[in-house]
Design an enzyme around this catalytic site. Structure first.
Site, PDB file in Angstrom:
ATOM      1  N   ARG A  37       0.816  -1.223   0.000  1.00 56.10           N
ATOM      2  CA  ARG A  37       0.000   0.000   0.000  1.00 56.10           C
ATOM      3  C   ARG A  37       0.847   1.269   0.000  1.00 56.10           C
ATOM      4  NH1 ARG A  37      -5.388  -1.014   3.749  1.00 56.10           N
ATOM      5  NH2 ARG A  37      -6.540  -2.035   2.101  1.00 56.10           N
ATOM      6  N   ASP A 143     -15.411  11.603   8.462  1.00 53.93           N
ATOM      7  CA  ASP A 143     -14.473  10.513   8.224  1.00 53.93           C
ATOM      8  C   ASP A 143     -13.074  11.086   8.427  1.00 53.93           C
ATOM      9  OD1 ASP A 143     -14.860   7.585   6.824  1.00 53.93           O
ATOM     10  OD2 ASP A 143     -12.857   8.381   6.470  1.00 53.93           O
TER      11      ASP A 143
HETATM   12  C1  LIG Z   1     -15.403   0.342   5.973  1.00 61.43           C
HETATM   13  S1  LIG Z   1     -15.694   2.055   6.085  1.00 61.43           S
HETATM   14  C2  LIG Z   1     -17.292   2.063   6.890  1.00 61.43           C
HETATM   15  C3  LIG Z   1     -18.287   3.000   6.229  1.00 61.43           C
HETATM   16  C4  LIG Z   1     -19.700   2.954   6.791  1.00 61.43           C
HETATM   17  N1  LIG Z   1     -19.716   3.317   8.184  1.00 61.43           N
HETATM   18  C5  LIG Z   1     -20.320   1.589   6.594  1.00 61.43           C
HETATM   19  O1  LIG Z   1     -20.510   0.856   7.564  1.00 61.43           O
HETATM   20  O2  LIG Z   1     -20.643   1.243   5.453  1.00 61.43           O
HETATM   21  C6  LIG Z   1     -14.582   2.517   7.416  1.00 61.43           C
HETATM   22  C7  LIG Z   1     -14.285   4.005   7.455  1.00 61.43           C
HETATM   23  O3  LIG Z   1     -13.660   4.320   8.707  1.00 61.43           O
HETATM   24  C8  LIG Z   1     -12.781   5.397   8.485  1.00 61.43           C
HETATM   25  N2  LIG Z   1     -11.820   5.504   9.592  1.00 61.43           N
HETATM   26  C9  LIG Z   1     -10.803   4.658   9.887  1.00 61.43           C
HETATM   27  N3  LIG Z   1     -10.108   5.126  10.945  1.00 61.43           N
HETATM   28  C10 LIG Z   1     -10.698   6.273  11.341  1.00 61.43           C
HETATM   29  C11 LIG Z   1     -10.438   7.222  12.360  1.00 61.43           C
HETATM   30  N4  LIG Z   1      -9.422   7.079  13.216  1.00 61.43           N
HETATM   31  N5  LIG Z   1     -11.252   8.300  12.457  1.00 61.43           N
HETATM   32  C12 LIG Z   1     -12.283   8.474  11.592  1.00 61.43           C
HETATM   33  N6  LIG Z   1     -12.578   7.605  10.598  1.00 61.43           N
HETATM   34  C13 LIG Z   1     -11.799   6.519  10.473  1.00 61.43           C
HETATM   35  C14 LIG Z   1     -12.137   5.055   7.148  1.00 61.43           C
HETATM   36  O4  LIG Z   1     -11.567   6.170   6.521  1.00 61.43           O
HETATM   37  C15 LIG Z   1     -13.316   4.441   6.380  1.00 61.43           C
HETATM   38  O5  LIG Z   1     -13.916   5.391   5.528  1.00 61.43           O
END
Ligand SMILES: C[S@@+](CC[C@H](N)C(=O)[O-])C[C@H]1O[C@@H](n2cnc3c(N)ncnc32)[C@H](O)[C@@H]1O
Length: 277
Positions: A37, A143
């Site tokens: 990545r 996010d």
């Molecule tokens: C798999 S997506 C989930 C999206 C949505 N909540 C769903 O369930 O479909 C996970 C998201 O968490 C965000 N994320 C990861 N670490 C984070 C953090 N420390 N603070 C805020 N967002 C975070 C990522 O950028 C990503 O967009």
């Protein structure tokens, strides 16, 4: 182009720095995933190896910009409209009921909204239910990934995002454009996007008070101490009795006693205990 290899000590140093910054935890099985990545990032920063990249992340002039890039590169943004809908039915049902009884606004936070499908689904379902006027709703979505948030603000989606969307909803709330669809303005207007790191407990607390927080399919990427930290910060951002919705695979039962779990045949959610602080 040959691959730049990451050594064991470099991997440990980098994954710990990433965990401390974002919560996202790359366990030992993910060494090669992390290596691959980050290949492009090393090239972009003219780093010939991971040691140089680590030094750039800690002391480089543009280190904060690089961390912002990493927030986009390292997160899994998988999401789609109407995901785990049974929980959203609880929002449109009992959470709205409580707000109407209290006579105040309904305050909802989609706290890791990725490219926006989750908050837009909430907006569409609230609109569809006709139970509460849009003016009575505060729907915020955040996010950590700047790139995901840019896409959310644009509101343009392709087929994969619609895998669980009823066709009549697509007709009502979207308009076609080239090889996808834009979400309609009345839905878009209901959602306010902003950026936040869920590890920043003070910032999380300051977003509140909310009636409901959605944090679905995020905690699975965090280790247990970080999960605990985040859900405890959420408790401070929820009103007493406020709702926390997590993903199917995410349980906080053994992590904290600040919430009362509710398990129905269709959905699991947590309510903040009145005295949780
Ligand atoms: C798999 S997506 C989930 C999206 C949505 N909540 C769903 O369930 O479909 C996970 C998201 O968490 C965000 N994320 C990861 N670490 C984070 C953090 N420390 N603070 C805020 N967002 C975070 C990522 O950028 C990503 O967009």
């Amino acid at each position: 182009m040959s691959t730049i290899a990451i050594s064991e000590p470099e991997f440990v140093a980098l994954r710990d720095a990433i965990r401390d910054r974002f919560g996202i935890f790359y366990d030992d099985t993910k060494q090669f995933l992390l290596q691959s990545r980050l290949q492009t990032r090393l090239l972009k920063r003219s780093c010939s190896d991971f040691g140089a990249y680590l030094r750039f992340l800690t002391g480089g002039l543009a280190r904060e910009e690089e961390w912002d890039e990493l927030a986009s590169v390292l997160s899994n943004n998988e999401t789609y409209f109407f995901r785990e809908k049974a929980q959203l039915d609880v929002l449109v049902g009992e959470v709205v009921d409580e707000s109407l009884r209290r006579g105040g606004k309904l305050r909802v936070w989609s706290s890791a909204c990725s490219t926006g499908e989750e908050p837009f689904t909430i907006a569409m379902m609230l609109h569809e239910s006709k139970r509460i006027a849009p003016a009575q709703v505060s729907l915020r979505a955040s996010d950590i990934s700047p790139r995901a948030l840019e896409r959310a603000a644009r509101g343009f989606y392709r087929e994969l995002s619609f895998r669980a969307t009823p066709p009549e909803v697509v007709q009502r709330y979207f308009h076609p454009f080239e090889n996808g669809f834009f979400v309609n303005d009345d839905v878009k207007r209901m959602v306010e996007f902003f950026r936040i790191n869920l590890l920043d407990a003070r910032a999380v607390e300051a977003t509140g008070p909310h009636d409901a927080i959605f944090c679905r399919n995020v905690l699975i990427y965090f280790d247990k101490p970080t999960q605990k930290r985040v859900v405890e910060a959420f408790a401070k951002a929820l009103r007493p009795g406020g709702y926390l919705f997590l993903g199917h695979a995410e349980s906080i039962m053994r992590l904290t006693d600040l919430y009362e779990p509710t398990i129905t045949s269709k959905a699991i959610f947590y309510k903040r205990k009145p005295d949780a602080d």
